[in-house]
Scaffold this active site. Structure first.
Site, PDB file in Angstrom:
ATOM      1  N   ARG B  12       0.832  -1.214   0.000  1.00  0.00           N
ATOM      2  CA  ARG B  12       0.000   0.000   0.000  1.00  0.00           C
ATOM      3  C   ARG B  12       0.871   1.270   0.000  1.00  0.00           C
ATOM      4  O   ARG B  12       0.973   1.969  -0.988  1.00  0.00           O
ATOM      5  CB  ARG B  12      -0.958  -0.004   1.205  1.00  0.00           C
ATOM      6  CG  ARG B  12      -2.098   1.022   1.099  1.00  0.00           C
ATOM      7  CD  ARG B  12      -1.754   2.427   1.560  1.00  0.00           C
ATOM      8  NE  ARG B  12      -1.333   2.464   2.966  1.00  0.00           N
ATOM      9  CZ  ARG B  12      -0.770   3.535   3.502  1.00  0.00           C
ATOM     10  NH1 ARG B  12      -0.552   4.636   2.786  1.00  0.00           N
ATOM     11  NH2 ARG B  12      -0.369   3.510   4.768  1.00  0.00           N
ATOM     12  N   ASP B  13       1.565   1.526   1.094  1.00  0.00           N
ATOM     13  CA  ASP B  13       2.318   2.775   1.222  1.00  0.00           C
ATOM     14  C   ASP B  13       3.457   2.823   0.201  1.00  0.00           C
ATOM     15  O   ASP B  13       3.799   3.882  -0.318  1.00  0.00           O
ATOM     16  CB  ASP B  13       2.885   2.899   2.650  1.00  0.00           C
ATOM     17  CG  ASP B  13       3.290   4.321   2.999  1.00  0.00           C
ATOM     18  OD1 ASP B  13       3.040   5.227   2.178  1.00  0.00           O
ATOM     19  OD2 ASP B  13       3.858   4.534   4.079  1.00  0.00           O
ATOM     20  N   HIS B 204       6.234   4.492  12.455  1.00  0.00           N
ATOM     21  CA  HIS B 204       6.163   4.408  10.986  1.00  0.00           C
ATOM     22  C   HIS B 204       7.162   5.422  10.427  1.00  0.00           C
ATOM     23  O   HIS B 204       6.879   6.618  10.389  1.00  0.00           O
ATOM     24  CB  HIS B 204       4.716   4.735  10.568  1.00  0.00           C
ATOM     25  CG  HIS B 204       4.445   4.714   9.098  1.00  0.00           C
ATOM     26  ND1 HIS B 204       3.728   3.696   8.497  1.00  0.00           N
ATOM     27  CD2 HIS B 204       4.781   5.560   8.097  1.00  0.00           C
ATOM     28  CE1 HIS B 204       3.618   3.942   7.194  1.00  0.00           C
ATOM     29  NE2 HIS B 204       4.249   5.076   6.928  1.00  0.00           N
ATOM     30  N   HIS B 206       9.942   6.901   7.605  1.00  0.00           N
ATOM     31  CA  HIS B 206      10.475   6.963   6.242  1.00  0.00           C
ATOM     32  C   HIS B 206      11.954   7.329   6.310  1.00  0.00           C
ATOM     33  O   HIS B 206      12.424   7.907   7.286  1.00  0.00           O
ATOM     34  CB  HIS B 206       9.665   7.960   5.406  1.00  0.00           C
ATOM     35  CG  HIS B 206       8.323   7.407   5.011  1.00  0.00           C
ATOM     36  ND1 HIS B 206       8.059   6.945   3.748  1.00  0.00           N
ATOM     37  CD2 HIS B 206       7.195   7.202   5.724  1.00  0.00           C
ATOM     38  CE1 HIS B 206       6.807   6.495   3.691  1.00  0.00           C
ATOM     39  NE2 HIS B 206       6.255   6.649   4.881  1.00  0.00           N
ATOM     40  N   CYS B 237       6.348   9.823  -0.457  1.00  0.00           N
ATOM     41  CA  CYS B 237       5.192  10.673  -0.185  1.00  0.00           C
ATOM     42  C   CYS B 237       5.003  11.593  -1.368  1.00  0.00           C
ATOM     43  O   CYS B 237       5.894  12.372  -1.689  1.00  0.00           O
ATOM     44  CB  CYS B 237       5.398  11.489   1.091  1.00  0.00           C
ATOM     45  SG  CYS B 237       4.065  12.690   1.349  1.00  0.00           S
ATOM     46  N   ASN B 246       9.534   3.748   3.149  1.00  0.00           N
ATOM     47  CA  ASN B 246       9.508   3.296   4.541  1.00  0.00           C
ATOM     48  C   ASN B 246      10.823   2.605   4.862  1.00  0.00           C
ATOM     49  O   ASN B 246      11.522   2.136   3.979  1.00  0.00           O
ATOM     50  CB  ASN B 246       8.396   2.247   4.720  1.00  0.00           C
ATOM     51  CG  ASN B 246       7.017   2.828   4.535  1.00  0.00           C
ATOM     52  OD1 ASN B 246       6.510   2.861   3.428  1.00  0.00           O
ATOM     53  ND2 ASN B 246       6.423   3.291   5.613  1.00  0.00           N
TER      54      ASN B 246
END
Lengths: 303, 303
Positions: B12-13, B204, B206, B237, B246
């Site tokens: 997803r991310d 979480h 990055h 992002c 991530n």
């Protein structure tokens, strides 16, 4: 947070592992960019035989082309008396000797057992000291060896003590192949600093498995406040396939400044050295900060 | 060392920030590789409008093509009730809602102020809960915002409390643009865990400036033992130029296993997912472990 001393090893540990050799004038430009950015201590080259490290074959020429500033220390690696004598004919400020905590790695690297290496280094330290020059020491494979795997801490402790007895002023503990994890660093350093003052030790971490920066952080937590790094994250190990470069100076500085440690280094100015090296080496360097500052500049249209 | 829960967010991310969309069957293969490697919790897609994230436009099809195993949780992000309803028609196990600790970032991201977002999320949580489904929450820009810079911790604390009141079971605190440093993480989490139980929080991070892994380490030191990561270090992002992925699951697992934490993940098997994604995306992924295992395999002639 205590003061942190950064030792820039990119021109030596970084470039000796790049397949492409940089021209001497480019290295001089890089050294000047690093110094302009605020770097105070640089390892600039190695006086090993050019047959082994052709990328640093210009050691003497480079050493004599560097800026001479009273507030900046330029150091060279020397493997033995012969290397030292070549280096003593130049303007180099101080020297570094090296050996490995793993017997096999030491043999592969310098063709001698650990015990046979001591008298060679003793001679270097004695002669350098007689000339009024300081000597730093490197112990490699402290946290693991490509041939032997786990390396007992007692090997490192013995070597560190021997180097200190010889008169070496500071010893850099190398995770040469980048296998260390925070727990291992914490445990080894905790044990070692029971025997040796923390201010005589430095951390030298490679980033093969992404743990270099966290290991540097753990080093600080253990009171070891001298850290080696390479601009751009340059470097590797010719005897360890897939081994990556040193922790990137840019990333380390970013972390330290964010922790309230004044490094005296201007991060944007520092990036100039990495970008020049990228251009000359024809590849991207691994420092994340280098890449993110570049992305920001591209967006602003200034790069 | 306590048990650590890993939440794999790469599908997803990670993929929502890649310019190239992967075919659904490739995503399914990746999900199977991740699960075979031992991943137990995966965020697999997002039911936002396909106009905003075309890379995840196959959300429903993907959700219905995933393996159904009682020991594996597949989660989807939902922005609002409409998204939730699309997701509820699929086999997705649970849901996640999101908002930003920075007002400007929240507006840019979901076109609403923070306070206007609460009722939207409340509706999602109420309806999901009524259907017997759990909801996780994401707070982004906790450690810094591309528009506002430093974001006050009080914003995050208020949002976390509101989400918990709504019935969200766990809240992931995002360093969306990868600016956090260990001191900041330590201070913010220390303050936050005075108000909120640590077992309701997740980290979480990055890796834009190389600090993701060290921040994850600091998270553990602060008693927060749920960590988000993306296989290969995929991600970024879209609203923060130069923002990186991530923290890489491979690098995190390597660090944790070295710290004596059993992750239940087979690192070599995990690498298969990253290598498949590299092939499909036509680029190297940033995970250091992924690259070093690949180098080792190439040397052994098996890749």
């Amino acid at each position: 947070m205590q003061k942190v001393k950064l030792v820039e090893v990119g021109l030596r540990d970084g470039l000796q592992n790049e397949s492409r050799s940089l021209p001497t004038e480019v290295k001089v430009t890089i050294a000047n960019l690093l110094i302009d950015a605020g770097v105070k201590e640089l390892e600039v080259t190695s006086f090993v035989h050019p047959k082994w490290v052709p990328q640093l074959a210009d050691a003497a020429e480079l050493a004599n082309s560097l800026p001479r500033r009273p507030d900046v220390c330029c150091r060279a690696l020397v493997p033995n008396r012969k290397g030292l004598e070549r280096a003593l004919d130049t303007n180099i400020d101080e020297f570094a000797v090296f050996l490995s905590a793993s017997e096999t790695h030491n043999r592969k690297n310098i063709n001698k057992g650990i015990r046979e290496t001591y008298p060679v280094l003793e001679e270097v330290v004695r002669e350098a000291t007689a000339k009024g020059k300081r000597v730093r020491g490197y112990v490699s494979t402290v946290f693991g060896c490509p041939y032997e795997g786990e390396v007992p801490l007692s090997n490192t402790a013995e070597i560190v003590n021997r180097l200190l007895e010889m008169g070496v002023y500071e010893i850099s503990l190398g995770d040469t192949i980048g296998v260390a994890t925070p727990r291992q660093v914490k445990e080894k350093l905790k044990a070692l600093t029971r025997e040796v003052p923390a201010d005589r030790l430095a951390g030298h971490f490679h980033d093969t498995r992404g743990t270099a920066l966290v290991n540097a952080y753990v080093c600080l937590e253990q009171g070891i406040t001298t850290l080696d790094s390479a601009f751009g994250g340059l470097g590797g190990c010719p005897y360890a396939p897939g081994a990556a470069g040193n922790v990137a100076t840019e990333d380390l500085v970013y972390m330290l400044e964010g922790m309230g440690v004044e490094t005296g280094i201007d991060l944007e100015a520092l990036c100039e050295a990495g970008w020049l090296a990228e251009k000359q080496l024809g590849k991207k360097l691994p420092s994340k900060v280098l890449q993110s500052v570049a992305a920001k500049r591209r967006k602003e249209g200034s790069r």
